[in-house]
Design a protein around this motif. Structure first.
Motif, PDB file in Angstrom:
ATOM      1  N   GLY A 151      52.071   8.996 -36.300  1.00  0.00           N
ATOM      2  CA  GLY A 151      52.720  10.297 -36.484  1.00  0.00           C
ATOM      3  C   GLY A 151      53.259  10.790 -35.157  1.00  0.00           C
ATOM      4  N   ILE A 152      54.452  11.364 -35.198  1.00  0.00           N
ATOM      5  CA  ILE A 152      55.100  11.895 -33.988  1.00  0.00           C
ATOM      6  C   ILE A 152      55.427  13.353 -34.295  1.00  0.00           C
ATOM      7  N   THR A 153      54.940  14.269 -33.462  1.00  0.00           N
ATOM      8  CA  THR A 153      54.981  15.692 -33.851  1.00  0.00           C
ATOM      9  C   THR A 153      55.702  16.561 -32.812  1.00  0.00           C
ATOM     10  N   LEU A 178      48.441   9.083 -33.256  1.00  0.00           N
ATOM     11  CA  LEU A 178      49.221  10.317 -33.146  1.00  0.00           C
ATOM     12  C   LEU A 178      49.898  10.374 -31.783  1.00  0.00           C
ATOM     13  N   LYS A 179      51.191  10.708 -31.784  1.00  0.00           N
ATOM     14  CA  LYS A 179      51.910  10.973 -30.520  1.00  0.00           C
ATOM     15  C   LYS A 179      52.378  12.423 -30.609  1.00  0.00           C
ATOM     16  N   PRO A 180      51.548  13.342 -30.071  1.00  0.00           N
ATOM     17  CA  PRO A 180      51.934  14.758 -30.157  1.00  0.00           C
ATOM     18  C   PRO A 180      53.034  15.097 -29.165  1.00  0.00           C
ATOM     19  N   SER A 181      53.554  16.314 -29.279  1.00  0.00           N
ATOM     20  CA  SER A 181      54.569  16.755 -28.311  1.00  0.00           C
ATOM     21  C   SER A 181      53.966  16.752 -26.910  1.00  0.00           C
ATOM     22  N   GLU A 182      54.734  16.266 -25.968  1.00  0.00           N
ATOM     23  CA  GLU A 182      54.278  16.223 -24.573  1.00  0.00           C
ATOM     24  C   GLU A 182      54.253  17.614 -23.938  1.00  0.00           C
ATOM     25  N   ARG A 183      54.847  18.614 -24.633  1.00  0.00           N
ATOM     26  CA  ARG A 183      54.858  19.968 -24.050  1.00  0.00           C
ATOM     27  C   ARG A 183      53.522  20.677 -24.238  1.00  0.00           C
ATOM     28  N   HIS A 209      50.016   9.882 -25.626  1.00  0.00           N
ATOM     29  CA  HIS A 209      50.975  10.913 -25.229  1.00  0.00           C
ATOM     30  C   HIS A 209      52.207  10.266 -24.627  1.00  0.00           C
ATOM     31  N   GLY A 210      53.275  11.038 -24.570  1.00  0.00           N
ATOM     32  CA  GLY A 210      54.438  10.517 -23.871  1.00  0.00           C
ATOM     33  C   GLY A 210      55.743  10.943 -24.468  1.00  0.00           C
ATOM     34  N   ASP A 211      56.774  10.176 -24.100  1.00  0.00           N
ATOM     35  CA  ASP A 211      58.139  10.505 -24.481  1.00  0.00           C
ATOM     36  C   ASP A 211      58.731   9.370 -25.300  1.00  0.00           C
ATOM     37  N   SER A 228      55.312   8.869 -39.762  1.00  0.00           N
ATOM     38  CA  SER A 228      55.628  10.245 -40.159  1.00  0.00           C
ATOM     39  C   SER A 228      56.169  10.943 -38.924  1.00  0.00           C
ATOM     40  N   PHE A 229      57.220  11.704 -39.109  1.00  0.00           N
ATOM     41  CA  PHE A 229      57.817  12.411 -37.974  1.00  0.00           C
ATOM     42  C   PHE A 229      58.159  13.823 -38.396  1.00  0.00           C
ATOM     43  N   VAL A 230      57.958  14.765 -37.482  1.00  0.00           N
ATOM     44  CA  VAL A 230      58.471  16.128 -37.640  1.00  0.00           C
ATOM     45  C   VAL A 230      59.084  16.515 -36.304  1.00  0.00           C
ATOM     46  N   GLY A 231      60.326  17.005 -36.336  1.00  0.00           N
ATOM     47  CA  GLY A 231      60.999  17.408 -35.099  1.00  0.00           C
ATOM     48  C   GLY A 231      62.434  17.772 -35.393  1.00  0.00           C
ATOM     49  N   HIS A 237      66.658  11.605 -37.483  1.00  0.00           N
ATOM     50  CA  HIS A 237      67.588  10.590 -37.981  1.00  0.00           C
ATOM     51  C   HIS A 237      67.359   9.261 -37.260  1.00  0.00           C
ATOM     52  N   TYR A 238      67.181   9.362 -35.951  1.00  0.00           N
ATOM     53  CA  TYR A 238      66.924   8.156 -35.140  1.00  0.00           C
ATOM     54  C   TYR A 238      65.613   7.478 -35.570  1.00  0.00           C
ATOM     55  N   ILE A 239      64.593   8.301 -35.800  1.00  0.00           N
ATOM     56  CA  ILE A 239      63.278   7.769 -36.190  1.00  0.00           C
ATOM     57  C   ILE A 239      63.393   7.058 -37.540  1.00  0.00           C
ATOM     58  N   ALA A 252      60.724  11.529 -42.253  1.00  0.00           N
ATOM     59  CA  ALA A 252      61.151  12.140 -40.990  1.00  0.00           C
ATOM     60  C   ALA A 252      61.734  13.515 -41.283  1.00  0.00           C
ATOM     61  N   LEU A 253      60.964  14.540 -40.945  1.00  0.00           N
ATOM     62  CA  LEU A 253      61.388  15.916 -41.200  1.00  0.00           C
ATOM     63  C   LEU A 253      62.165  16.441 -40.004  1.00  0.00           C
ATOM     64  N   GLY A 254      63.308  17.059 -40.272  1.00  0.00           N
ATOM     65  CA  GLY A 254      64.186  17.498 -39.194  1.00  0.00           C
ATOM     66  C   GLY A 254      64.242  19.003 -39.043  1.00  0.00           C
ATOM     67  N   ASP A 387      74.614  26.180 -35.583  1.00  0.00           N
ATOM     68  CA  ASP A 387      73.588  25.377 -34.912  1.00  0.00           C
ATOM     69  C   ASP A 387      72.195  25.971 -35.088  1.00  0.00           C
ATOM     70  N   GLU A 388      71.210  25.100 -35.008  1.00  0.00           N
ATOM     71  CA  GLU A 388      69.830  25.578 -34.963  1.00  0.00           C
ATOM     72  C   GLU A 388      69.565  26.029 -33.530  1.00  0.00           C
ATOM     73  N   ILE A 389      69.394  27.341 -33.331  1.00  0.00           N
ATOM     74  CA  ILE A 389      69.216  27.856 -31.960  1.00  0.00           C
ATOM     75  C   ILE A 389      67.751  27.711 -31.538  1.00  0.00           C
ATOM     76  N   PHE A 390      66.850  27.851 -32.482  1.00  0.00           N
ATOM     77  CA  PHE A 390      65.402  27.736 -32.249  1.00  0.00           C
ATOM     78  C   PHE A 390      64.932  28.713 -31.178  1.00  0.00           C
ATOM     79  N   GLY A 391      65.297  29.973 -31.385  1.00  0.00           N
ATOM     80  CA  GLY A 391      64.891  31.063 -30.501  1.00  0.00           C
ATOM     81  C   GLY A 391      65.025  32.357 -31.286  1.00  0.00           C
TER      82      GLY A 391
HETATM   83  P1  NAD Z   1      62.033  17.106 -30.797  1.00  0.00           P
HETATM   84  O1  NAD Z   1      62.808  16.398 -31.849  1.00  0.00           O
HETATM   85  O2  NAD Z   1      62.658  17.303 -29.470  1.00  0.00           O
HETATM   86  O3  NAD Z   1      60.646  16.319 -30.519  1.00  0.00           O
HETATM   87  C1  NAD Z   1      59.795  15.937 -31.552  1.00  0.00           C
HETATM   88  C2  NAD Z   1      59.020  14.704 -31.125  1.00  0.00           C
HETATM   89  O4  NAD Z   1      59.939  13.643 -30.874  1.00  0.00           O
HETATM   90  C3  NAD Z   1      58.199  14.899 -29.844  1.00  0.00           C
HETATM   91  O5  NAD Z   1      56.953  14.275 -30.009  1.00  0.00           O
HETATM   92  C4  NAD Z   1      59.052  14.206 -28.783  1.00  0.00           C
HETATM   93  O6  NAD Z   1      58.280  13.646 -27.754  1.00  0.00           O
HETATM   94  C5  NAD Z   1      59.758  13.117 -29.566  1.00  0.00           C
HETATM   95  N1  NAD Z   1      61.089  12.808 -29.023  1.00  0.00           N
HETATM   96  C6  NAD Z   1      61.943  13.680 -28.415  1.00  0.00           C
HETATM   97  N2  NAD Z   1      63.062  13.037 -28.044  1.00  0.00           N
HETATM   98  C7  NAD Z   1      62.936  11.745 -28.437  1.00  0.00           C
HETATM   99  C8  NAD Z   1      63.778  10.580 -28.335  1.00  0.00           C
HETATM  100  N3  NAD Z   1      64.986  10.643 -27.779  1.00  0.00           N
HETATM  101  N4  NAD Z   1      63.333   9.419 -28.856  1.00  0.00           N
HETATM  102  C9  NAD Z   1      62.115   9.350 -29.434  1.00  0.00           C
HETATM  103  N5  NAD Z   1      61.270  10.413 -29.540  1.00  0.00           N
HETATM  104  C10 NAD Z   1      61.674  11.604 -29.056  1.00  0.00           C
HETATM  105  O7  NAD Z   1      61.567  18.498 -31.426  1.00  0.00           O
HETATM  106  P2  NAD Z   1      60.804  19.695 -30.712  1.00  0.00           P
HETATM  107  O8  NAD Z   1      61.741  20.386 -29.783  1.00  0.00           O
HETATM  108  O9  NAD Z   1      59.481  19.259 -30.199  1.00  0.00           O
HETATM  109  O10 NAD Z   1      60.507  20.627 -31.982  1.00  0.00           O
HETATM  110  C11 NAD Z   1      61.425  21.539 -32.499  1.00  0.00           C
HETATM  111  C12 NAD Z   1      62.226  20.939 -33.643  1.00  0.00           C
HETATM  112  O11 NAD Z   1      61.367  20.491 -34.667  1.00  0.00           O
HETATM  113  C13 NAD Z   1      63.143  21.963 -34.304  1.00  0.00           C
HETATM  114  O12 NAD Z   1      64.355  21.338 -34.598  1.00  0.00           O
HETATM  115  C14 NAD Z   1      62.403  22.325 -35.578  1.00  0.00           C
HETATM  116  O13 NAD Z   1      63.209  22.796 -36.638  1.00  0.00           O
HETATM  117  C15 NAD Z   1      61.787  21.020 -35.924  1.00  0.00           C
HETATM  118  N6  NAD Z   1      60.654  21.182 -36.821  1.00  0.00           N
HETATM  119  C16 NAD Z   1      60.813  20.830 -38.123  1.00  0.00           C
HETATM  120  C17 NAD Z   1      59.777  21.001 -39.008  1.00  0.00           C
HETATM  121  C18 NAD Z   1      59.919  20.640 -40.445  1.00  0.00           C
HETATM  122  O14 NAD Z   1      58.931  20.667 -41.129  1.00  0.00           O
HETATM  123  N7  NAD Z   1      61.089  20.290 -40.939  1.00  0.00           N
HETATM  124  C19 NAD Z   1      58.544  21.516 -38.559  1.00  0.00           C
HETATM  125  C20 NAD Z   1      58.408  21.841 -37.216  1.00  0.00           C
HETATM  126  C21 NAD Z   1      59.476  21.665 -36.352  1.00  0.00           C
END
Ligand code: NAD
Length: 502
Positions: A151-153, A178-183, A209-211, A228-231, A237-239, A252-254, A387-391
């Motif tokens: 899982g990548i979160t 699990l590979k959580p967010s590095e932040r 951990h990592g990038d 499983s991916f959320v991000g 899309h890449y994942i 892969a949830l975007g 765009d998704e501003i996320f702020g």
């Molecule tokens: P992000 O896509 O930048 O990062 C998510 C994960 O992917 C992190 O673990 C990161 O290390 C990894 N990652 C980042 N760049 C990568 C790359 N080039 N190649 C491989 N892995 C990479 O997302 P974020 O900024 O951490 O989170 C915010 C985003 O997540 C927003 O777009 C938000 O809408 C989305 N989000 C979606 C859901 C959902 O359920 N749909 C839930 C929470 C967050």
């Protein structure tokens, strides 16, 4: 900024042990309220990922065959430990993410719901049996674990989203990496330690951990079976593409741009409360945040007035102070990106009704704060809308009718969550029936499903078919098997025809 050498390091959790002090690369972890590095996190390379896979493989035969009741017992114990450490989780999340501590507590509560559901694993893993599908022949189905899953979160729910994945994956008998967010990686480390304390055998859950280096090693690893991916959408899309190309099942949830439609007959005070809570909570950094309002007919003016009035009363400050309503955004880069969008909204001619650009929080002058910002009269061509501003930036688009509102919402590339505020059952029913999104709210601002339903969007908000947590997660984390068996004393005889039910 480079972390001072004395700072605490967050290491990997592999085969039950924390490691990584000798990593070749580290990432900085900020305190977003102070705008300062507070610790650092080890970054995994291919060798670290390989050792996590090896630990998972070693643990898998025993874990996947453990009696269901024993697996459930470990999850029940974990549930109690998460509950008793809820404040610790909330304070870790507030300090690394920046959100207000009681908002972080809400994240823990929603994670607990997902664990609750996973505790029902003996029931959820039941198959089906049909007796006498043919003479003396029975057929039954089984659900078996997928094997090693990863899982990548994202950063925005550093405690809850990892639990969305790991609780059902472990419940179904898989081993998990699990590979959580590095932040903000520390909440995942606490979850790993508590699972160990709950009796989870070493190696069943590993945290690296990592990038991109760590992520790519997981996506291409031949012995990992599911991802499983959320991000954000581009990374989702890449994942999806990369993991599928390497033969894995993927969800892969975007990202999102969630719309809230306000009908002229709505209770405008309730709508304004909901919009401010869901637009500015967690500084707008929620995938289910409302970031676009669509006001139908003549309700825009009175609604905007109500929102502006509420914005004036919001208290902005550091996450550890529960009396604050909204904290900073996660990084300086995020802050700059958001400020850039505000500038472009002004340049594009939207009406700026609340301006969060020049906020100053006494004692936190270097923090990554952006105040609540509101634009009216945005158009669908503007980047603040597209765009998704996320702020904490909310835009309002005016629509003539419900049909007009529906066509605006359905033209958006995203389809995570959406809501409608109305007193008309007919309007609400039409909206929930025709809108193209995965999670719908009716007079409810953030329609995140409870833990015994599943969570997921449509279109660019989810690549894959099965949603996360709830019943879908047990389908995602198991493989089906159907057995056709004949137990009878007599020989059925030879017949070269295709077997039929006769
Ligand atoms: P992000 O896509 O930048 O990062 C998510 C994960 O992917 C992190 O673990 C990161 O290390 C990894 N990652 C980042 N760049 C990568 C790359 N080039 N190649 C491989 N892995 C990479 O997302 P974020 O900024 O951490 O989170 C915010 C985003 O997540 C927003 O777009 C938000 O809408 C989305 N989000 C979606 C859901 C959902 O359920 N749909 C839930 C929470 C967050």
């Amino acid at each position: 900024m480079q972390a001072p050498s004395r700072v605490r390091s967050v290491g990997h959790f592999i085969a039950g042990k924390e490691q990584g002090d000798d990593a070749a690369r580290f990432g900085d972890i900020y305190d977003p309220a102070l705008g300062r590095v507070q610790s650092r996190v080890a970054f995994a390379d291919d060798a670290v990922v390989e050792s996590a896979v090896a630990a998972a493989e070693a643990a898998y035969p025993k874990w996947s065959r453990l009696p269901l009741g024993k697996r459930a017992e470990i999850l029940f114990a974990f549930r109690e430990l998460v509950k008793s450490h809820a404040d610790e989780f909330a304070s870790i999340v507030a300090s690394e993410h920046g959100k207000i501590v009681n908002d972080a507590g809400g994240e823990v509560t929603r994670a607990l719901e997902v664990i609750d559901f996973a505790c029902g694993l003996p029931h959820l893993l039941k198959g089906e049996l049909s007796e006498s599908v043919s003479t003396n022949i029975d057929t039954y189905s089984l659900r078996q674990p997928v094997g090693i899953c990863a899982g990548i979160t994202p950063f925005n729910f550093p405690m809850m989203v990892p639990i969305w994945m790991l609780a059902p994956a472990l419940a179904a008998g898989n081993c998990f990496i699990l590979k959580p967010s590095e932040r903000d990686p520390s909440a995942s480390m606490l979850s790993a330690r508590l699972l160990q304390q709950a009796g989870l055998p070493d190696g069943v859950l590993n945290v690296v951990h990592g990038d991109k280096v760590a992520v790519d090693a997981l996506l291409t690893h031949p012995r990992i079976n599911a991802i499983s991916f959320v991000g954000s959408t581009p990374i989702a899309h890449y994942i999806y593409e990369t993991a599928a190309k390497h033969g894995k099942r993927v969800q892969a949830l975007g990202g999102a741009k969630n719309h809230l439609v306000v009908m002229p007959d709505a209770d405008l005070d309730a709508a304004a409360d909901a919009i401010v809570s869901s637009g500015y909570g967690s500084a707008g950094q929620r995938c289910m945040a409302i970031s676009a309002c669509v006001t139908v007919g003549d309700c825009a003016e009175p609604l905007m007035e109500r929102i502006v009035e509420r914005i004036k009363g919001l208290k902005i400050g550091a996450g550890h102070d529960a009396s604050n309503d909204m904290g900073p955004v996660v990084t300086a880069v995020a802050r700059e990106r958001i400020l850039g969008y505000i500038e472009s909204g002004i340049k594009d001619g939207a009406a700026l009704l609340a301006d969060g650009r020049n906020i100053r929080v006494p004692g936190y002058e270097d923090g990554f704060f952006v105040g609540p910002t509101l634009f009216d009269r945005a158009t669908t061509a503007m980047s603040i809308y597209r765009d998704e501003i996320f702020g904490p930036v909310l835009v309002n688009v005016r629509a003539k009718s419900l049909d007009d509102a529906l066509s605006i919402v359905n033209a958006s590339p995203w389809g995570n969550g959406t809501s409608i505020f109305t007193r008309s059952g007919a309007a609400a029913r039409k909206y929930q029936n025709e809108v193209q999104a995965g999670m719908i709210g009716i007079n409810v601002p953030i329609p995140v499903p409870v833990g015994y339903y599943s969570f997921g969007g449509w279109k660019a908000s989810l690549f894959g078919d099965l949603h996360v947590y709830g019943p879908d997660s047990f389908r995602f984390y198991t493989r089906g098997k159907v057995v056709t068996s004949r137990w009878h004393e007599s020989n059925a005889g030879m017949n070269l025809g295709f077997p039929t039910h006769k």
